[in-house]
Design a protein around this motif. Structure first.
Motif, PDB file in Angstrom:
ATOM      1  N   LYS A  34     -12.933  -7.917 -26.445  1.00  0.00           N
ATOM      2  CA  LYS A  34     -12.378  -9.164 -27.790  1.00  0.00           C
ATOM      3  C   LYS A  34     -13.540  -8.978 -28.906  1.00  0.00           C
ATOM      4  O   LYS A  34     -14.486  -8.753 -28.732  1.00  0.00           O
ATOM      5  N   ALA A  35     -12.850  -8.484 -30.065  1.00  0.00           N
ATOM      6  CA  ALA A  35     -13.641  -8.271 -31.070  1.00  0.00           C
ATOM      7  C   ALA A  35     -13.818  -9.468 -32.095  1.00  0.00           C
ATOM      8  O   ALA A  35     -12.934 -10.146 -32.601  1.00  0.00           O
ATOM      9  N   ALA A  86     -17.566 -17.400 -36.117  1.00  0.00           N
ATOM     10  CA  ALA A  86     -16.960 -16.338 -36.090  1.00  0.00           C
ATOM     11  C   ALA A  86     -15.378 -16.297 -35.978  1.00  0.00           C
ATOM     12  O   ALA A  86     -14.501 -17.263 -35.608  1.00  0.00           O
ATOM     13  N   SER A  87     -14.600 -15.136 -36.577  1.00  0.00           N
ATOM     14  CA  SER A  87     -13.089 -15.175 -36.357  1.00  0.00           C
ATOM     15  C   SER A  87     -12.873 -14.114 -35.671  1.00  0.00           C
ATOM     16  O   SER A  87     -13.533 -13.074 -35.455  1.00  0.00           O
ATOM     17  N   VAL A  88     -11.725 -14.133 -35.156  1.00  0.00           N
ATOM     18  CA  VAL A  88     -11.202 -12.890 -34.205  1.00  0.00           C
ATOM     19  C   VAL A  88     -10.260 -11.750 -34.798  1.00  0.00           C
ATOM     20  O   VAL A  88      -9.791 -12.158 -35.788  1.00  0.00           O
ATOM     21  N   LEU A  93      -9.021  -5.488 -27.890  1.00  0.00           N
ATOM     22  CA  LEU A  93      -9.357  -4.236 -28.864  1.00  0.00           C
ATOM     23  C   LEU A  93      -8.827  -3.172 -28.050  1.00  0.00           C
ATOM     24  O   LEU A  93      -8.216  -2.079 -28.694  1.00  0.00           O
ATOM     25  N   GLY A  94      -8.917  -2.929 -26.540  1.00  0.00           N
ATOM     26  CA  GLY A  94      -8.422  -1.715 -26.034  1.00  0.00           C
ATOM     27  C   GLY A  94      -6.765  -1.654 -26.087  1.00  0.00           C
ATOM     28  O   GLY A  94      -6.452  -0.651 -26.357  1.00  0.00           O
ATOM     29  N   GLY A 398      -7.319  -6.940 -38.398  1.00  0.00           N
ATOM     30  CA  GLY A 398      -7.847  -5.978 -37.409  1.00  0.00           C
ATOM     31  C   GLY A 398      -9.197  -5.557 -38.124  1.00  0.00           C
ATOM     32  O   GLY A 398      -9.652  -6.009 -38.985  1.00  0.00           O
ATOM     33  N   GLY A 399      -9.750  -4.342 -37.417  1.00  0.00           N
ATOM     34  CA  GLY A 399     -10.789  -3.993 -38.336  1.00  0.00           C
ATOM     35  C   GLY A 399     -11.219  -2.710 -37.619  1.00  0.00           C
ATOM     36  O   GLY A 399     -11.343  -1.711 -38.380  1.00  0.00           O
TER      37      GLY A 399
END
Ligand SMILES: [Zn+2]
Length: 425
Positions: A34-35, A86-88, A93-94, A398-399
């Motif tokens: 999880k990012a 934090a935000s998601v 991610l995978g 996303g990022g």
């Protein structure tokens, strides 16, 4: 693949064709990671300390306002227990890496045919980028040639394309682009490819494009870190550095964008720890990639000079100009650079509403030493030396990975920005 491509790939060496996972290493899938984007309130060191017990992967190490981290599934609870602001960015991610697209096959084109725009609908393997450039060059052989800028640690040629207009080969100041110096920043290669593609395919029909290519010689190196790029496709999508090993060090890789021989020796803008993402190397310019790039850069400086250099990166949506090594310094032509960056950002925004922040890199983002932009400005004497950090910004978009569906919009908005910049500069 045409004969010229075959010869070019022989030049690139056998490793360039290898697609297998390096021996002893299995591919990292990031399944269940999880990012998060963690607010740092200008103190990233404090956040890094808090998460130091976790094996989280940090990504945007150049930003002091927030830290993006990918947390493995077994540590998500421990991360959340830290109660950071934090935000998601990625729930899984995978899964998002998988969605980014299986790297597509490129079949090449028949002799002298122009490659299709469908190239920009997907990401591709390194060898296919080589073929694409060879095909593009062959289709416009009267105003382009393939060039090389030295050899990577693992023996791949750092390749590129040189384009010119009515003045003839090498007659005008250089516009000089680097893509994918940081291995995981795949979109940067696609963007410079799109610009090369449009310069050549629109030269004969578009007066704006003709004027630009008649005014400048373009030198476009799409993958200046080929070993790292291949490694992101075989083994670890989030790899950043080159793949250089050094005796006595167990960690692999030097950050090519902290190894340029200008202000390299200063502290606080890079790491001296070989295991870090911003490892600067043991001496200024001591990576094989930097040696080749320095020689190529000096060649351009000593011929017709460098009008504009852009080191294309992702992500964050920034246009950054000198300097990285000292936050109190501004370039001599600061007002002009600011106005051009503002105009470029405004033009980029017209296509899809994408916003870019601009300013001197140290004060806008973070201190960096031994970076390309400072070198190109102060040693290469480029009139304008910029870093452009492409999509996304992160929040809500996303990022860590950019879906293949965003390749073309990202490339189109940058092409628009460059057309403005090159007409105005
Ligand atoms: Zn980068």
């Amino acid at each position: 693949m045409k004969l010229s491509t075959a010869i070019f790939q022989i030049l690139l060496g056998p490793l360039a064709l290898a697609g297998a996972v390096p021996k002893g290493e299995s591919k990292i899938t990031y399944g269940g990671y999880k990012a998060f984007r963690v607010a740092t309130h200008n103190n990233p060191a404090a956040i890094k300390e808090k998460i130091s017990k976790l094996s989280a992967v940090t990504y945007n190490i150049d930003n002091r306002e927030h830290l993006d981290v990918a947390v493995p599934p077994q540590e998500i609870a421990a991360f959340e227990a830290l109660k950071l602001e934090a935000s998601v960015l990625h729930e899984d991610l995978g899964a998002d890496i998988a969605k980014e697209g299986t790297v597509a096959a490129y079949e090449g084109v028949s002799a002298q045919a122009v490659p299709s725009l469908t190239w920009f609908n997907a990401y591709h393997a390194y060898a296919d980028h080589v073929t694409f450039f060879s095909d593009l060059q062959a289709a416009f052989s009267n105003q382009s040639e393939l060039v090389t800028a030295g050899t990577s640690f693992e023996g791949r040629t750092i390749f590129g394309i040189h384009l010119w207009g009515s003045g003839g080969k090498g007659s005008k100041p250089a516009v000089y682009y680097h893509g994918t110096v940081h291995a995981r920043e795949w979109i940067s290669t696609k963007v410079v490819e799109y610009i090369a593609y449009n310069l050549l395919t629109q030269y004969g029909t578009n007066t704006t494009v003709k004027a630009i290519l008649d005014k400048y010689d373009f030198y476009i190196l799409p993958v200046v870190n080929p070993d790292g790029f291949v490694y992101t496709q075989t083994t670890n999508r989030l790899w950043r550095k080159n793949r250089q090993t050094r005796s006595g060090q167990s960690c692999v890789g030097t950050d090519i964008n902290r190894n340029w021989p200008y202000k390299w020796e200063l502290t606080n803008g890079a790491s001296t720890n070989a295991c870090d993402e911003t490892y600067k190397g043991l001496a200024a310019g001591d990576s094989p990639e930097n040696k080749g790039l320095v020689a190529f850069t000096l060649g351009l400086k000593n011929s017709k000079g460098i009008k504009l250099f852009i080191d294309w990166h992702s992500y964050g949506q920034y246009i950054l100009f000198p300097y990285g090594y000292d936050c109190s310094l501004k370039p001599a032509n600061y007002a002009l650079q600011s106005s051009l960056a503002a105009g470029t950002a405004a033009r980029i925004k017209l296509s899809y509403g994408t916003s870019f922040t601009y300013g001197p890199s140290c004060s806008t983002l973070y201190a960096t030493t031994g970076d390309s932009v400072d070198y190109l400005d102060s040693v290469g004497l480029a009139q304008y030396a910029w870093t452009i950090e492409l999509r996304p910004t992160g929040s809500g978009t996303g990022g860590f990975v950019l879906p293949a569906a965003q390749i073309l919009p990202t490339a189109i908005e940058q092409w628009e920005g460059q057309k403005y910049l090159l007409a105005a500069a």
